[in-house]
Design a protein around this motif. Structure first.
Motif, PDB file in Angstrom:
ATOM      1  N   GLY A 162       1.013  -1.364  -0.180  1.00  0.00           N
ATOM      2  CA  GLY A 162       0.137   0.006  -0.151  1.00  0.00           C
ATOM      3  C   GLY A 162       0.920   1.371  -0.110  1.00  0.00           C
ATOM      4  O   GLY A 162       0.640   2.186  -0.678  1.00  0.00           O
ATOM      5  N   GLY A 163       2.040   1.236   0.943  1.00  0.00           N
ATOM      6  CA  GLY A 163       2.735   2.311   0.735  1.00  0.00           C
ATOM      7  C   GLY A 163       3.549   2.639  -0.516  1.00  0.00           C
ATOM      8  O   GLY A 163       3.638   3.770  -0.805  1.00  0.00           O
ATOM      9  N   ALA A 164       3.939   1.477  -1.080  1.00  0.00           N
ATOM     10  CA  ALA A 164       4.624   1.720  -2.461  1.00  0.00           C
ATOM     11  C   ALA A 164       3.616   2.198  -3.501  1.00  0.00           C
ATOM     12  O   ALA A 164       3.933   2.638  -4.148  1.00  0.00           O
ATOM     13  CB  ALA A 164       5.185   0.355  -2.918  1.00  0.00           C
ATOM     14  N   GLN A 165       2.377   1.706  -3.471  1.00  0.00           N
ATOM     15  CA  GLN A 165       1.436   2.215  -4.164  1.00  0.00           C
ATOM     16  C   GLN A 165       1.322   3.499  -4.286  1.00  0.00           C
ATOM     17  O   GLN A 165       1.079   4.234  -5.332  1.00  0.00           O
ATOM     18  CB  GLN A 165      -0.228   1.389  -4.295  1.00  0.00           C
ATOM     19  N   GLN A 166       1.258   4.061  -3.119  1.00  0.00           N
ATOM     20  CA  GLN A 166       0.960   5.584  -2.899  1.00  0.00           C
ATOM     21  C   GLN A 166       2.148   6.276  -3.628  1.00  0.00           C
ATOM     22  O   GLN A 166       1.847   7.454  -4.327  1.00  0.00           O
ATOM     23  CB  GLN A 166       1.083   6.058  -1.499  1.00  0.00           C
ATOM     24  N   GLY A 167       3.392   6.265  -3.394  1.00  0.00           N
ATOM     25  CA  GLY A 167       4.506   6.572  -4.064  1.00  0.00           C
ATOM     26  C   GLY A 167       4.452   6.356  -5.644  1.00  0.00           C
ATOM     27  O   GLY A 167       4.750   7.455  -6.372  1.00  0.00           O
ATOM     28  N   LEU A 168       4.350   5.234  -5.889  1.00  0.00           N
ATOM     29  CA  LEU A 168       4.177   4.956  -7.508  1.00  0.00           C
ATOM     30  C   LEU A 168       3.072   5.916  -8.118  1.00  0.00           C
ATOM     31  O   LEU A 168       3.225   6.350  -9.037  1.00  0.00           O
ATOM     32  CB  LEU A 168       3.905   3.464  -7.469  1.00  0.00           C
ATOM     33  N   MET A 169       1.754   5.859  -7.303  1.00  0.00           N
ATOM     34  CA  MET A 169       0.748   6.709  -8.201  1.00  0.00           C
ATOM     35  C   MET A 169       0.986   7.900  -8.296  1.00  0.00           C
ATOM     36  O   MET A 169       0.895   8.747  -9.258  1.00  0.00           O
ATOM     37  CB  MET A 169      -0.538   6.308  -7.128  1.00  0.00           C
ATOM     38  N   ARG A 170       1.657   8.480  -7.227  1.00  0.00           N
ATOM     39  CA  ARG A 170       2.042  10.074  -7.585  1.00  0.00           C
ATOM     40  C   ARG A 170       3.187  10.396  -8.535  1.00  0.00           C
ATOM     41  O   ARG A 170       3.027  11.199  -9.057  1.00  0.00           O
ATOM     42  CB  ARG A 170       2.303  10.548  -6.116  1.00  0.00           C
ATOM     43  N   ALA A 171       4.038   9.428  -8.490  1.00  0.00           N
ATOM     44  CA  ALA A 171       5.053   9.703  -9.609  1.00  0.00           C
ATOM     45  C   ALA A 171       4.549   9.418 -10.969  1.00  0.00           C
ATOM     46  O   ALA A 171       5.000  10.226 -11.991  1.00  0.00           O
ATOM     47  CB  ALA A 171       6.297   8.641  -9.459  1.00  0.00           C
ATOM     48  N   LEU A 172       3.624   8.369 -11.162  1.00  0.00           N
ATOM     49  CA  LEU A 172       2.983   8.065 -12.529  1.00  0.00           C
ATOM     50  C   LEU A 172       1.890   9.410 -12.883  1.00  0.00           C
ATOM     51  O   LEU A 172       1.911   9.453 -14.046  1.00  0.00           O
ATOM     52  CB  LEU A 172       2.518   6.825 -12.264  1.00  0.00           C
ATOM     53  N   ALA A 173       1.391   9.859 -11.896  1.00  0.00           N
ATOM     54  CA  ALA A 173       0.767  11.100 -12.309  1.00  0.00           C
ATOM     55  C   ALA A 173       1.466  12.009 -12.838  1.00  0.00           C
ATOM     56  O   ALA A 173       0.821  12.687 -13.896  1.00  0.00           O
ATOM     57  CB  ALA A 173       0.001  11.673 -10.960  1.00  0.00           C
ATOM     58  N   VAL A 174       2.681  12.271 -12.334  1.00  0.00           N
ATOM     59  CA  VAL A 174       3.538  13.236 -13.070  1.00  0.00           C
ATOM     60  C   VAL A 174       4.149  12.765 -14.512  1.00  0.00           C
ATOM     61  O   VAL A 174       3.903  13.447 -15.560  1.00  0.00           O
ATOM     62  CB  VAL A 174       4.859  13.450 -12.137  1.00  0.00           C
ATOM     63  N   ASP A 175       4.588  11.531 -14.406  1.00  0.00           N
ATOM     64  CA  ASP A 175       5.100  10.887 -15.966  1.00  0.00           C
ATOM     65  C   ASP A 175       4.093  10.661 -17.005  1.00  0.00           C
ATOM     66  O   ASP A 175       4.532  10.693 -17.951  1.00  0.00           O
ATOM     67  CB  ASP A 175       6.053   9.861 -15.263  1.00  0.00           C
ATOM     68  N   LEU A 176       2.902  10.279 -16.571  1.00  0.00           N
ATOM     69  CA  LEU A 176       2.104  10.000 -17.553  1.00  0.00           C
ATOM     70  C   LEU A 176       0.990  10.965 -17.985  1.00  0.00           C
ATOM     71  O   LEU A 176       0.112  10.787 -18.765  1.00  0.00           O
ATOM     72  CB  LEU A 176       1.061   8.689 -17.112  1.00  0.00           C
ATOM     73  N   LYS A 177       1.156  12.172 -17.336  1.00  0.00           N
ATOM     74  CA  LYS A 177       0.242  13.254 -17.702  1.00  0.00           C
ATOM     75  C   LYS A 177       0.025  13.527 -19.419  1.00  0.00           C
ATOM     76  O   LYS A 177       0.885  13.259 -20.094  1.00  0.00           O
ATOM     77  CB  LYS A 177       0.502  14.715 -17.149  1.00  0.00           C
ATOM     78  N   PRO A 178      -1.236  13.670 -19.742  1.00  0.00           N
ATOM     79  CA  PRO A 178      -2.337  13.922 -19.258  1.00  0.00           C
ATOM     80  C   PRO A 178      -3.107  13.037 -18.532  1.00  0.00           C
ATOM     81  O   PRO A 178      -4.151  13.394 -17.960  1.00  0.00           O
ATOM     82  CB  PRO A 178      -3.040  14.933 -20.161  1.00  0.00           C
ATOM     83  N   ILE A 179      -2.852  11.967 -18.734  1.00  0.00           N
ATOM     84  CA  ILE A 179      -3.500  10.717 -18.112  1.00  0.00           C
ATOM     85  C   ILE A 179      -3.314  10.771 -16.594  1.00  0.00           C
ATOM     86  O   ILE A 179      -2.306  11.145 -15.953  1.00  0.00           O
ATOM     87  CB  ILE A 179      -3.179   9.504 -18.685  1.00  0.00           C
ATOM     88  N   ARG A 180      -4.640  10.747 -15.977  1.00  0.00           N
ATOM     89  CA  ARG A 180      -4.582  10.717 -14.564  1.00  0.00           C
ATOM     90  C   ARG A 180      -4.381   9.419 -13.774  1.00  0.00           C
ATOM     91  O   ARG A 180      -4.617   8.441 -14.417  1.00  0.00           O
ATOM     92  CB  ARG A 180      -6.079  11.460 -14.043  1.00  0.00           C
ATOM     93  N   VAL A 181      -3.721   9.826 -12.606  1.00  0.00           N
ATOM     94  CA  VAL A 181      -3.282   8.320 -11.960  1.00  0.00           C
ATOM     95  C   VAL A 181      -3.619   8.455 -10.590  1.00  0.00           C
ATOM     96  O   VAL A 181      -3.329   9.526 -10.012  1.00  0.00           O
ATOM     97  CB  VAL A 181      -1.811   7.937 -12.085  1.00  0.00           C
ATOM     98  N   ASN A 182      -4.742   7.759 -10.130  1.00  0.00           N
ATOM     99  CA  ASN A 182      -5.048   7.832  -8.733  1.00  0.00           C
ATOM    100  C   ASN A 182      -5.125   6.463  -7.882  1.00  0.00           C
ATOM    101  O   ASN A 182      -5.207   5.609  -8.865  1.00  0.00           O
ATOM    102  CB  ASN A 182      -6.693   8.331  -8.596  1.00  0.00           C
ATOM    103  N   LEU A 183      -5.260   6.542  -6.651  1.00  0.00           N
ATOM    104  CA  LEU A 183      -5.138   5.266  -5.875  1.00  0.00           C
ATOM    105  C   LEU A 183      -6.726   5.345  -4.809  1.00  0.00           C
ATOM    106  O   LEU A 183      -6.876   6.292  -4.198  1.00  0.00           O
ATOM    107  CB  LEU A 183      -4.079   5.361  -4.791  1.00  0.00           C
ATOM    108  N   VAL A 184      -7.327   4.267  -4.899  1.00  0.00           N
ATOM    109  CA  VAL A 184      -8.321   4.109  -4.061  1.00  0.00           C
ATOM    110  C   VAL A 184      -8.242   3.216  -2.852  1.00  0.00           C
ATOM    111  O   VAL A 184      -7.295   2.046  -3.105  1.00  0.00           O
ATOM    112  CB  VAL A 184      -9.614   3.732  -4.928  1.00  0.00           C
ATOM    113  N   GLU A 185      -8.456   3.625  -1.466  1.00  0.00           N
ATOM    114  CA  GLU A 185      -8.136   2.793  -0.495  1.00  0.00           C
ATOM    115  C   GLU A 185      -9.419   2.556   0.265  1.00  0.00           C
ATOM    116  O   GLU A 185      -9.839   3.474   0.757  1.00  0.00           O
ATOM    117  CB  GLU A 185      -6.892   3.736   0.487  1.00  0.00           C
ATOM    118  N   PRO A 186      -9.684   1.306   0.078  1.00  0.00           N
ATOM    119  CA  PRO A 186     -10.944   0.843   0.773  1.00  0.00           C
ATOM    120  C   PRO A 186     -10.570   0.335   2.272  1.00  0.00           C
ATOM    121  O   PRO A 186      -9.421   0.163   2.746  1.00  0.00           O
ATOM    122  CB  PRO A 186     -11.347  -0.713   0.305  1.00  0.00           C
TER     123      PRO A 186
END
Ligand SMILES: NC(=O)c1ccc[n+]([C@@H]2O[C@H](COP(=O)([O-])OP(=O)(O)OC[C@H]3O[C@@H](n4cnc5c(N)ncnc54)[C@H](OP(=O)(O)O)[C@@H]3O)[C@@H](O)[C@H]2O)c1
Length: 270
Positions: A175-199
């Motif tokens: 879960g912690g790794a996903q948070q970092g990965l998601m934020r970095a990919l949001a930068v790298d893959l723009k304009p495609i959006r990248v988000n994380l849902v936590e149940p």
């Protein structure tokens, strides 16, 4: 009257990895109800077949809007299979996905890390929830996703990352790794959006497999007692978080929680 809000997903192509059960199944249902074309993927042909039947029985008029493919995200061959799946889901890139949602999860690897036999076992425990999303993010945007801020990739973590119970090192690590990965990919893959849902605790097949018999009812009650809402979550509740992220073209690099107030509830402990 032209509708601004309720038709945003009409005709959109949504690939749901893990769409045959629990949270992913309800994301598939919800997206279908909102007019999307949905492709579900998971490891067993039998669960693909039963999911297609369930969805087509529930929405006969939308039967042709849902298809399915098998893929084993735990396999060491998963990178090649992911490329094959993306080709199949997009008609070889001619009908790119608007959203790729990853909710796939194998049985939880719970237990102190010294109980895992060898380093390989520790790595294998991360394949489906961490390596697979990374590989989708590596391959989907080039040819298999529409490059637009209306497109998104959504990962699934869990609130156990913030407050891990005893023996939850692997899920918390993922879960912690996903948070970092998601934020970095949001930068790298723009304009495609990248988000994380936590149940939070959601009563799905996973929950029902992890806790069985009397233990299951005891855990349900324990989670009810631990939330501010006095309820355990349903996958139908949870699907709304994913739909929100798909529909709001301004949300990226964010974590969206749906956990009944578990993290705020006084003294909540597993
Ligand atoms: N339920 C909760 O309380 C909760 C809380 C926090 C986080 N989460 C996380 O949310 C995600 C979804 O949970 P859920 O409760 O909806 O689980 P679920 O009902 O068990 O669904 C898991 C899905 O993943 C697929 N899957 C399992 N192994 C796979 C593999 N090797 N390759 C491809 N697909 C595979 C399953 O289908 P097949 O069996 O056909 O492969 C199924 O479609 C998981 O990552 C889970 O850890 C859940």
């Amino acid at each position: 009257m032209s509708l601004k809000y309720t038709r945003k997903l009409e005709g959109k192509r949504v690939l749901v990895l893990g769409g045959t059960s629990g949270i992913g199944f309800c994301v598939a249902e919800n997206a279908l109800e909102n007019g999307a074309r949905v492709i579900v993927a998971s490891s067993r042909q039998s669960s693909i077949d039963s999911t297609l039947s369930r969805l087509r029985n529930s929405y006969p008029e939308l039967s042709s809007n849902v298809t399915g493919h098998t893929i084993d995200l735990r396999s060491s061959e998963s990178e090649a299979s992911i490329i094959e799946l993306l080709k199949a889901a997009t008609n070889d890139g001619t009908e790119p996905c608007d959203h790729v949602v990853h909710t796939a999860g194998d049985n939880l690897s719970i237990g102190p890390i010294d109980q895992f036999e060898g380093a390989e076992a520790l790595l294998n425990a991360q394949r489906v929830r961490l390596l697979a999303p990374m590989l989708f993010a590596k391959h989907a945007p080039g040819k298999y996703m529409r490059r637009s801020n209306t497109s998104s990739i959504i990962f699934t973590g869990g609130v156990n990352t913030y407050r891990p119970g005893a023996g939850w090192a692997i899920p918390a690590l993922v879960g912690g790794a996903q948070q970092g990965l998601m934020r970095a990919l949001a930068v790298d893959l723009k304009p495609i959006r990248v988000n994380l849902v936590e149940p939070g605790a959601i009563d799905t097949e996973l929950f029902q497999r992890t806790f069985t018999g009397e233990q299951l009812e005891a855990f349900r009650q324990k989670y009810r007692d631990q939330t501010l809402t006095g309820a355990i979550g349903t996958p139908e509740n949870m699907s709304e978080a994913y739909l929100y992220v798909m529909r709001d073209a301004f949300v990226t690099g964010q974590t969206v929680l749906s956990e009944g107030g578990l993290l705020l509830a006084p003294g909540a402990q597993r």
